[in-house]
Design an enzyme around this catalytic site. Structure first.
Site, mmCIF file in Angstrom:
data_model
loop_
_atom_site.group_PDB
_atom_site.id
_atom_site.type_symbol
_atom_site.label_atom_id
_atom_site.label_comp_id
_atom_site.label_asym_id
_atom_site.label_seq_id
_atom_site.Cartn_x
_atom_site.Cartn_y
_atom_site.Cartn_z
ATOM 1 N N CYS A 71 0.818 -1.201 0.000
ATOM 2 C CA CYS A 71 0.000 0.000 0.000
ATOM 3 C C CYS A 71 0.859 1.261 0.000
ATOM 4 O O CYS A 71 1.853 1.343 0.712
ATOM 5 C CB CYS A 71 -0.893 -0.017 1.236
ATOM 6 S SG CYS A 71 -1.991 1.360 1.290
ATOM 7 N N CYS A 77 -1.644 5.585 7.123
ATOM 8 C CA CYS A 77 -3.011 5.161 7.437
ATOM 9 C C CYS A 77 -2.970 4.305 8.707
ATOM 10 O O CYS A 77 -2.021 3.561 8.927
ATOM 11 C CB CYS A 77 -3.541 4.356 6.257
ATOM 12 S SG CYS A 77 -5.017 3.415 6.574
ATOM 13 N N CYS A 157 -7.370 0.840 -1.445
ATOM 14 C CA CYS A 157 -7.054 0.093 -0.225
ATOM 15 C C CYS A 157 -6.883 -1.373 -0.614
ATOM 16 O O CYS A 157 -7.779 -1.984 -1.180
ATOM 17 C CB CYS A 157 -8.188 0.262 0.780
ATOM 18 S SG CYS A 157 -7.983 -0.804 2.197
ATOM 19 N N GLN A 280 -19.433 -10.705 9.500
ATOM 20 C CA GLN A 280 -17.970 -10.787 9.575
ATOM 21 C C GLN A 280 -17.413 -10.188 8.292
ATOM 22 O O GLN A 280 -17.954 -10.442 7.214
ATOM 23 C CB GLN A 280 -17.544 -12.260 9.690
ATOM 24 C CG GLN A 280 -17.883 -12.904 11.017
ATOM 25 C CD GLN A 280 -16.906 -12.532 12.119
ATOM 26 O OE1 GLN A 280 -15.905 -11.846 11.893
ATOM 27 N NE2 GLN A 280 -17.209 -12.956 13.329
ATOM 28 N N GLU A 330 -29.904 -11.836 20.541
ATOM 29 C CA GLU A 330 -29.167 -10.693 19.998
ATOM 30 C C GLU A 330 -29.867 -9.409 20.444
ATOM 31 O O GLU A 330 -31.090 -9.340 20.439
ATOM 32 C CB GLU A 330 -29.137 -10.813 18.456
ATOM 33 C CG GLU A 330 -28.839 -9.554 17.694
ATOM 34 C CD GLU A 330 -27.456 -8.964 17.978
ATOM 35 O OE1 GLU A 330 -26.460 -9.710 18.021
ATOM 36 O OE2 GLU A 330 -27.390 -7.731 18.166
ATOM 37 N N CYS A 404 -13.208 -11.744 19.395
ATOM 38 C CA CYS A 404 -12.432 -10.849 18.532
ATOM 39 C C CYS A 404 -11.437 -10.054 19.370
ATOM 40 O O CYS A 404 -10.780 -9.150 18.863
ATOM 41 C CB CYS A 404 -13.360 -9.920 17.761
ATOM 42 S SG CYS A 404 -14.458 -8.984 18.821
HETATM 43 N N1 SAH Z 1 -22.347 -14.012 15.990
HETATM 44 C C1 SAH Z 1 -22.541 -12.977 15.011
HETATM 45 C C2 SAH Z 1 -22.305 -11.554 15.540
HETATM 46 C C3 SAH Z 1 -21.199 -11.343 16.522
HETATM 47 S S1 SAH Z 1 -20.794 -9.647 16.865
HETATM 48 C C4 SAH Z 1 -21.719 -13.257 13.754
HETATM 49 O O1 SAH Z 1 -20.870 -14.157 13.750
HETATM 50 O O2 SAH Z 1 -21.930 -12.589 12.740
HETATM 51 C C5 SAH Z 1 -21.454 -9.394 18.447
HETATM 52 C C6 SAH Z 1 -22.948 -9.181 18.479
HETATM 53 O O3 SAH Z 1 -23.333 -9.026 19.839
HETATM 54 C C7 SAH Z 1 -23.435 -7.917 17.768
HETATM 55 O O4 SAH Z 1 -24.408 -8.286 16.824
HETATM 56 C C8 SAH Z 1 -24.062 -7.076 18.897
HETATM 57 O O5 SAH Z 1 -25.191 -6.334 18.490
HETATM 58 C C9 SAH Z 1 -24.446 -8.126 19.911
HETATM 59 N N2 SAH Z 1 -24.578 -7.694 21.323
HETATM 60 C C10 SAH Z 1 -23.835 -6.762 21.964
HETATM 61 N N3 SAH Z 1 -24.194 -6.691 23.263
HETATM 62 C C11 SAH Z 1 -25.174 -7.604 23.446
HETATM 63 C C12 SAH Z 1 -25.934 -8.010 24.586
HETATM 64 N N4 SAH Z 1 -25.750 -7.463 25.791
HETATM 65 N N5 SAH Z 1 -26.834 -8.999 24.419
HETATM 66 C C13 SAH Z 1 -27.035 -9.567 23.197
HETATM 67 N N6 SAH Z 1 -26.342 -9.221 22.096
HETATM 68 C C14 SAH Z 1 -25.422 -8.257 22.206
#
Ligand code: SAH
Length: 448
Positions: A71, A77, A157, A280, A330, A404
């Site tokens: 890059c 950046c 990018c 993701q 969620e 993560c």
């Molecule tokens: N498992 C999914 C998303 C993971 S990211 C995937 O693989 O795509 C984490 C997620 O947790 C987000 O969507 C966020 O909105 C949710 N989140 C954050 N705090 C939370 C809570 N207290 N209770 C339930 N969900 C929550």
């Protein structure tokens, strides 16, 4: 040592943001762009009680792991901080970084495997969010410099798909020709704030213009620029964000061209992707992540699974094909609506979704359902202590932890271990080549 001194250093480690770390006597010196094994000359630009910061002046002896960054704005950046390190060495760094968190923060002795490499080292992202700023007569579109809101202009990018470059150059034409007012975060005036792009594996693109208002001038010129030049752009959406906030997207979206969504295929399933949908960012590697998780948990037809922090239900629906039943929780209601839509879209009848806070919904779900495996995939701050305690006291046989953030995972695994749940090993999965980010999977079983 004083500020502005030039010093010679041997670099022996990499910091969490990818900076080289050397020592001048007892004092740790952080040098951006220097790699372990290298001898460098650096100018001291900050001197604190416990550490110093050096600016790389010259590499006196270079590491065999050093490669040429692709890059043009590498080092300016704040995005990819490991582009100067070979991919194999990046993976090694991630392994030892995770191991360090587990030992130092978790005080645990869990082996960390070599990370699963990504299929693509570049051009792997399915989403880009570019802030836009006016700098004198220039419109700048790019990414923020590290720890700042100053934009580094980026025309290509290298971790984004290559068509994003064409979209961006067309957008620059539209902005300049039509003198689109650019948002100023200090005065909260102007219109265009961010440009968000999503591209699915089929190469279809969604363009989201985040604006401080309800409409844009010269819509037809914008549409024309894409209709003929880049038919892969299937969707143009205005997202209205009139709040004084760092959040990129506002609540309301208006589709002005094509459809208001795309579809993405993950593990043979179709997922609807809107401007707000969490997905993701590395679609190809998401399959590898989920398969690793399911294999480590040993999911089978007898299992009933609870998927906490389930987003748009991607893990839940992939699991639903292998198990008896899945329940997803969620907090974002729109994501739960997406999850339900995606279940129907794929003809999956054994997955149920609930919107709400995990800590609040967990007791009733655990009481109602006979759950044999819980999957957690929390945001960077990790799990609430109360969630760890509830899961441990439920006695559920297996828990899959997708993380993560290795630091908060290490903290949570320590509490799980205290409460009788242990992980045999941790498997990092590289979703983010060229950056220091790393995703991890752990499978915990009850050992007491
Ligand atoms: N498992 C999914 C998303 C993971 S990211 C995937 O693989 O795509 C984490 C997620 O947790 C987000 O969507 C966020 O909105 C949710 N989140 C954050 N705090 C939370 C809570 N207290 N209770 C339930 N969900 C929550």
């Amino acid at each position: 040592m004083k500020k502005n001194d030039f010093i010679e250093l041997t670099i022996d480690d990499l910091g969490t943001d990818g900076q080289g770390i050397g020592h001048a006597g007892e004092l740790a010196v952080f040098v951006d762009g220097a790699l372990p094994g290298e001898t460098v000359r650096a100018k001291v630009i900050a001197l604190k009680k416990n550490y110093a910061v050096g600016k790389l002046d010259e590499i006196l002896a270079s590491s065999p792991m050093r490669v040429n960054p692709r890059c043009r704005v590498f080092g300016k950046c704040g995005g990819c901080t490991l582009q100067h390190l070979s991919y194999a060495a990046q993976l090694q760094f991630k392994q030892s970084y995770v191991q360090g968190c587990i030992q130092r923060i978790g005080k645990l002795d869990i082996p960390v495997n070599f990370p699963l490499p990504a299929r693509h080292e570049y051009r792997y992202r399915n989403k880009a969010a570019f802030p836009v700023q006016q700098n004198g007569g220039q419109v700048e579109v790019g990414f923020y410099a590290a720890h700042s809101h100053r934009i580094v202009d980026v025309d290509d990018c290298k971790i984004e798909p290559s068509n994003i470059k064409i979209v961006m150059s067309q957008l620059r034409v539209w902005i300049v020709k039509n003198q689109i007012p650019i948002y100023d975060e200090k005065t909260h005036t102007g219109l265009l704030r961010h440009i968000v792009l999503r591209e699915n594996k089929a190469g279809e693109i969604m363009l989201v213009l985040c604006i401080n208002g309800e409409d844009i001038p010269s819509r037809s010129h914008l549409i024309m620029l894409f209709e003929f030049v880049l038919p892969q752009v299937k969707s143009i959406v205005l997202n209205c964000n009139t709040k004084q906030t760092n959040a990129i997207l506002g609540e309301r979206s208006i589709c002005i061209y094509g459809k208001d969504h795309l579809f993405e295929t993950i593990g043979g399933l179709e997922f609807k992707i809107g401007p707000q949908t969490f997905l993701q960012v590395n679609s190809a590697q998401t399959e590898a992540l989920y398969n690793t998780l399911f294999r480590m948990l040993g999911l089978g037809p007898a299992d009933s699974v609870l998927d906490l922090y389930c987003g748009a239900g991607t893990i839940s629906l992939a699991a639903a094909q292998r198990v008896k039943k899945v329940v997803g929780i969620e907090i974002v209601k729109e994501a739960v609506d997406d999850a339900k839509f995606n279940a129907t879209l794929n003809g999956i009848g054994n997955a149920e979704f609930f919107a709400g806070d995990t800590a609040a919904l967990l007791p009733s779900v655990l009481e109602r359902e006979c759950i044999s495996a819980v999957i957690v995939d929390p945001p960077r701050k990790g799990l609430d202590e109360s969630v760890v305690r509830m899961l441990a006291s439920s006695g559920v046989p297996k828990i899959g932890y997708v993380s993560c953030n290795p630091s908060t995972m290490a903290r949570d695994l320590a509490l799980f271990a205290e409460l009788g749940y242990n992980a045999g090993m941790i498997q990092p999965v590289d979703m983010f080549p060229q950056t220091t980010h790393v995703e991890c999977v752990a499978s915990l079983t009850k050992t007491e």
